[in-house]
Scaffold this motif. Structure first.
Motif, PDB file in Angstrom:
ATOM      1  N   LEU A 171     -37.654  15.273  20.972  1.00 25.53           N
ATOM      2  CA  LEU A 171     -39.143  14.909  21.360  1.00 25.53           C
ATOM      3  C   LEU A 171     -39.357  15.380  22.725  1.00 25.53           C
ATOM      4  O   LEU A 171     -40.473  15.799  23.132  1.00 25.53           O
ATOM      5  N   SER A 172     -38.369  15.572  23.708  1.00 30.30           N
ATOM      6  CA  SER A 172     -38.546  15.681  25.168  1.00 30.30           C
ATOM      7  C   SER A 172     -38.439  17.375  25.330  1.00 30.30           C
ATOM      8  O   SER A 172     -39.039  17.870  26.254  1.00 30.30           O
ATOM      9  N   THR A 173     -37.889  18.161  24.321  1.00 32.29           N
ATOM     10  CA  THR A 173     -37.443  19.623  24.544  1.00 32.29           C
ATOM     11  C   THR A 173     -37.892  20.558  23.580  1.00 32.29           C
ATOM     12  O   THR A 173     -37.974  21.587  23.896  1.00 32.29           O
ATOM     13  N   SER A 174     -38.171  20.113  22.472  1.00 30.19           N
ATOM     14  CA  SER A 174     -38.590  20.638  21.204  1.00 30.19           C
ATOM     15  C   SER A 174     -40.325  21.109  21.182  1.00 30.19           C
ATOM     16  O   SER A 174     -41.051  20.289  21.846  1.00 30.19           O
ATOM     17  N   ARG A 175     -40.727  22.189  20.719  1.00 31.34           N
ATOM     18  CA  ARG A 175     -42.080  22.234  20.257  1.00 31.34           C
ATOM     19  C   ARG A 175     -42.633  21.063  19.631  1.00 31.34           C
ATOM     20  O   ARG A 175     -43.916  20.632  19.874  1.00 31.34           O
ATOM     21  N   ARG A 178     -43.452  18.464  21.666  1.00 32.74           N
ATOM     22  CA  ARG A 178     -44.779  18.634  22.582  1.00 32.74           C
ATOM     23  C   ARG A 178     -45.854  18.419  21.608  1.00 32.74           C
ATOM     24  O   ARG A 178     -46.900  17.648  22.266  1.00 32.74           O
ATOM     25  N   TYR A 179     -46.152  18.996  20.352  1.00 31.32           N
ATOM     26  CA  TYR A 179     -46.797  18.531  19.413  1.00 31.32           C
ATOM     27  C   TYR A 179     -47.196  17.169  19.385  1.00 31.32           C
ATOM     28  O   TYR A 179     -48.291  16.606  19.328  1.00 31.32           O
ATOM     29  N   TRP A 180     -45.860  16.356  19.020  1.00 31.06           N
ATOM     30  CA  TRP A 180     -46.132  14.972  18.951  1.00 31.06           C
ATOM     31  C   TRP A 180     -47.008  14.294  20.199  1.00 31.06           C
ATOM     32  O   TRP A 180     -47.787  13.457  19.898  1.00 31.06           O
ATOM     33  N   ARG A 181     -46.396  14.597  21.218  1.00 31.41           N
ATOM     34  CA  ARG A 181     -47.110  13.728  22.449  1.00 31.41           C
ATOM     35  C   ARG A 181     -48.584  14.238  22.608  1.00 31.41           C
ATOM     36  O   ARG A 181     -49.467  13.744  23.023  1.00 31.41           O
ATOM     37  N   ALA A 182     -49.010  15.713  22.286  1.00 31.51           N
ATOM     38  CA  ALA A 182     -50.419  16.171  22.167  1.00 31.51           C
ATOM     39  C   ALA A 182     -51.133  15.370  21.471  1.00 31.51           C
ATOM     40  O   ALA A 182     -52.295  14.842  21.727  1.00 31.51           O
ATOM     41  N   VAL A 183     -50.806  15.200  20.191  1.00 32.80           N
ATOM     42  CA  VAL A 183     -51.468  14.392  19.095  1.00 32.80           C
ATOM     43  C   VAL A 183     -51.730  13.092  19.516  1.00 32.80           C
ATOM     44  O   VAL A 183     -52.645  12.358  19.248  1.00 32.80           O
ATOM     45  N   SER A 184     -50.517  12.400  19.991  1.00 25.52           N
ATOM     46  CA  SER A 184     -50.644  11.112  20.470  1.00 25.52           C
ATOM     47  C   SER A 184     -51.736  10.684  21.560  1.00 25.52           C
ATOM     48  O   SER A 184     -52.196   9.807  21.596  1.00 25.52           O
ATOM     49  N   ASP A 185     -51.546  11.945  22.517  1.00 22.87           N
ATOM     50  CA  ASP A 185     -52.536  11.487  23.674  1.00 22.87           C
ATOM     51  C   ASP A 185     -53.904  11.869  23.129  1.00 22.87           C
ATOM     52  O   ASP A 185     -55.036  11.005  23.433  1.00 22.87           O
ATOM     53  N   ASP A 186     -54.089  12.921  22.472  1.00 19.49           N
ATOM     54  CA  ASP A 186     -55.716  13.334  21.970  1.00 19.49           C
ATOM     55  C   ASP A 186     -55.667  14.225  20.942  1.00 19.49           C
ATOM     56  O   ASP A 186     -55.481  15.582  21.058  1.00 19.49           O
ATOM     57  N   PRO A 187     -55.707  13.613  19.812  1.00 21.62           N
ATOM     58  CA  PRO A 187     -55.604  14.525  18.473  1.00 21.62           C
ATOM     59  C   PRO A 187     -56.660  15.514  18.511  1.00 21.62           C
ATOM     60  O   PRO A 187     -56.468  16.591  17.829  1.00 21.62           O
ATOM     61  N   ALA A 188     -57.913  15.129  18.789  1.00 20.55           N
ATOM     62  CA  ALA A 188     -58.930  16.124  18.837  1.00 20.55           C
ATOM     63  C   ALA A 188     -58.706  17.576  19.789  1.00 20.55           C
ATOM     64  O   ALA A 188     -59.054  18.666  19.291  1.00 20.55           O
ATOM     65  N   ALA A 189     -58.402  16.876  20.907  1.00 17.05           N
ATOM     66  CA  ALA A 189     -57.984  18.159  22.010  1.00 17.05           C
ATOM     67  C   ALA A 189     -56.648  18.959  21.313  1.00 17.05           C
ATOM     68  O   ALA A 189     -56.667  20.278  21.477  1.00 17.05           O
ATOM     69  N   ALA A 190     -55.823  18.287  20.747  1.00 14.49           N
ATOM     70  CA  ALA A 190     -54.701  18.961  20.306  1.00 14.49           C
ATOM     71  C   ALA A 190     -55.127  20.100  18.816  1.00 14.49           C
ATOM     72  O   ALA A 190     -54.525  21.167  18.902  1.00 14.49           O
ATOM     73  N   ALA A 191     -56.001  19.542  18.246  1.00 18.24           N
ATOM     74  CA  ALA A 191     -56.528  20.339  17.179  1.00 18.24           C
ATOM     75  C   ALA A 191     -57.275  21.609  17.681  1.00 18.24           C
ATOM     76  O   ALA A 191     -57.046  22.608  17.214  1.00 18.24           O
ATOM     77  N   MET A 192     -58.036  21.409  18.845  1.00 16.73           N
ATOM     78  CA  MET A 192     -58.629  22.621  19.403  1.00 16.73           C
ATOM     79  C   MET A 192     -57.605  23.476  20.006  1.00 16.73           C
ATOM     80  O   MET A 192     -57.986  24.795  20.306  1.00 16.73           O
ATOM     81  N   CYS A 193     -56.766  23.093  20.131  1.00 13.52           N
ATOM     82  CA  CYS A 193     -55.604  24.010  20.933  1.00 13.52           C
ATOM     83  C   CYS A 193     -54.794  24.727  19.773  1.00 13.52           C
ATOM     84  O   CYS A 193     -53.788  25.366  20.064  1.00 13.52           O
ATOM     85  N   GLY A 194     -54.867  24.654  18.807  1.00 11.63           N
ATOM     86  CA  GLY A 194     -54.430  25.034  17.672  1.00 11.63           C
ATOM     87  C   GLY A 194     -53.185  24.254  16.884  1.00 11.63           C
ATOM     88  O   GLY A 194     -52.443  24.747  16.208  1.00 11.63           O
ATOM     89  N   ILE A 195     -52.853  23.156  17.187  1.00 14.52           N
ATOM     90  CA  ILE A 195     -52.009  22.255  16.769  1.00 14.52           C
ATOM     91  C   ILE A 195     -52.356  21.796  15.337  1.00 14.52           C
ATOM     92  O   ILE A 195     -53.566  21.344  15.155  1.00 14.52           O
ATOM     93  N   ASP A 196     -51.354  21.974  14.138  1.00 17.22           N
ATOM     94  CA  ASP A 196     -51.978  21.274  13.099  1.00 17.22           C
ATOM     95  C   ASP A 196     -51.549  19.905  13.147  1.00 17.22           C
ATOM     96  O   ASP A 196     -50.595  19.088  12.934  1.00 17.22           O
ATOM     97  N   VAL A 197     -52.555  19.097  13.421  1.00 16.80           N
ATOM     98  CA  VAL A 197     -52.605  17.615  13.615  1.00 16.80           C
ATOM     99  C   VAL A 197     -52.312  16.987  12.302  1.00 16.80           C
ATOM    100  O   VAL A 197     -51.307  15.951  12.402  1.00 16.80           O
ATOM    101  N   ILE A 198     -52.636  17.292  11.139  1.00 22.11           N
ATOM    102  CA  ILE A 198     -52.127  16.668  10.164  1.00 22.11           C
ATOM    103  C   ILE A 198     -50.856  16.959   9.594  1.00 22.11           C
ATOM    104  O   ILE A 198     -50.136  15.837   9.396  1.00 22.11           O
ATOM    105  N   ALA A 199     -50.075  17.832  10.107  1.00 17.52           N
ATOM    106  CA  ALA A 199     -48.649  18.263   9.664  1.00 17.52           C
ATOM    107  C   ALA A 199     -47.853  17.436  10.583  1.00 17.52           C
ATOM    108  O   ALA A 199     -46.941  16.739  10.268  1.00 17.52           O
ATOM    109  N   VAL A 200     -48.363  17.118  11.779  1.00 24.52           N
ATOM    110  CA  VAL A 200     -47.507  16.371  12.880  1.00 24.52           C
ATOM    111  C   VAL A 200     -47.742  14.972  12.477  1.00 24.52           C
ATOM    112  O   VAL A 200     -46.536  14.120  12.741  1.00 24.52           O
ATOM    113  N   PHE A 201     -48.791  14.512  12.093  1.00 30.39           N
ATOM    114  CA  PHE A 201     -49.020  13.350  11.569  1.00 30.39           C
ATOM    115  C   PHE A 201     -48.099  12.862  10.438  1.00 30.39           C
ATOM    116  O   PHE A 201     -47.257  11.860  10.496  1.00 30.39           O
ATOM    117  N   HIS A 202     -48.070  13.513   9.647  1.00 35.27           N
ATOM    118  CA  HIS A 202     -47.007  13.415   8.302  1.00 35.27           C
ATOM    119  C   HIS A 202     -45.316  13.459   8.847  1.00 35.27           C
ATOM    120  O   HIS A 202     -44.742  12.546   8.494  1.00 35.27           O
TER     121      HIS A 202
END
Length: 306
Positions: A171-175, A178-202
């Motif tokens: 969680l501290s060093t891998s991509r 970083r995706y998990w922290r981004a989705v935890s903080d703001d899933p809408a902003a994470a999606a706008m940055c190109g992160i697959d929010v649904i995949a991270v959620f699953h």
């Protein structure tokens, strides 16, 4: 002094189980942000699957004890992963944007389903594994009293520390972290940055279920069996522990849960055992109220200054 050290060592093993559960709960709650009552039942269900499959392998397949235990462990993780997939896709994802009570009711229903599945599979009977790795290791001894742990307790503690350390490093060093922290903080902003929010959620939900399964496997191997009531009690304690410490840092939640396990063991060593759960729950509720009142006061100060 030696008696005190013995209770602390006993608490380390209980704390290892709580720590795994707390880490997995925060991993899921970080993306779900809803109370999940199915986490403890997944813990108990995995332990019960291990016992039932091991009994089947021993009585029907005539496997050796190591082979039947290994088969039970594989089945426990497989069923836990399947449960995590079903929870993520069919329960959490459709209800994540609804009322928080919807998740509470749905996960309570999942808990009842898991309980009945295990009961029906066992035909309402209790099966027990034989004691394994029960040889004691002595740390200190004086005046006829020895401070000891069994080999399986030491193995469980070492495995819990290794898994939590590895998960925290990921969680501290891998991509993915970083995706998990981004989705935890703001899933809408994470999606706008190109992160697959649904995949991270699953991934987070399934990862939390696998950590709960690991704790269930460890508990079943140590105790020989695990009841569904035990899973509910463990789940509620972890829910309160993580509520006190917050849902943003899984490692912090795991450390807090480990400390809670030690405190619980000390209570059992010095005070009436039948009052342990009642007082520990009261302690957690008091901490929760104090932490929330402190946050409210801090918020009021910030508003005044602004």
């Amino acid at each position: 002094m030696l008696y005190f050290l013995q209770q602390v060592l006993n608490g380390l093993h209980a704390g290892a189980l709580y720590a795994l559960l707390a880490f997995g709960y925060v991993l899921t709650n970080g993306v779900l942000k809803r109370t999940n009552l199915a986490h403890g039942p997944v813990f108990a269900f995995a332990g019960q699957v291990l016992v039932l499959v091991a009994v089947y392998g021993w009585n029907v397949l005539w496997l050796t004890l190591p082979a039947t235990v290994a088969l039970g462990i594989v089945a426990a993780f497989a069923y836990a992963a399947l449960t995590g997939v079903v929870l993520s896709r069919s329960v959490f994802l459709p209800l994540a944007s609804r009322s928080p009570n919807a998740i509470v009711v749905a996960t309570l229903g999942v808990a009842l389903v898991l309980m009945e599945l295990a009961r029906l599979a066992a035909e309402t009977r209790d099966f027990w594994l034989p004691p394994m790795l029960a040889r004691t290791v002595t740390f200190l001894a004086a005046d006829g009293f020895a401070v000891t742990l069994t080999v399986i307790q030491l193995a469980n503690c070492a495995l819990a520390v290794a898994v939590i350390g590895l998960a925290a490093a990921i969680l501290s060093t891998s991509r993915l972290g970083r995706y998990w922290r981004a989705v935890s903080d703001d899933p809408a902003a994470a999606a706008m940055c190109g992160i697959d929010v649904i995949a991270v959620f699953h991934a987070a939900v399934i990862g939390g279920a696998l950590l709960a399964a690991l704790a269930g496997v460890m508990a079943a191997l140590y105790y020989g069996n695990i009841s569904f009531g035990t899973g509910l009690v463990y789940g509620l304690k972890v829910l309160f522990v993580t509520a006190v410490g917050g849902y943003r840092d899984p490692l912090r939640a795991a450390l807090g849960a480990a400390c809670f396990g030690i405190a619980e063991s000390l209570w059992a060593g010095y005070f009436p055992l039948e009052w342990r759960d009642a007082w520990m729950f009261a302690f957690l509720v008091a901490l929760l109220l104090l932490s929330r009142s402190g946050e409210t006061a801090a918020g009021r100060i910030d508003v005044t200054r602004s």
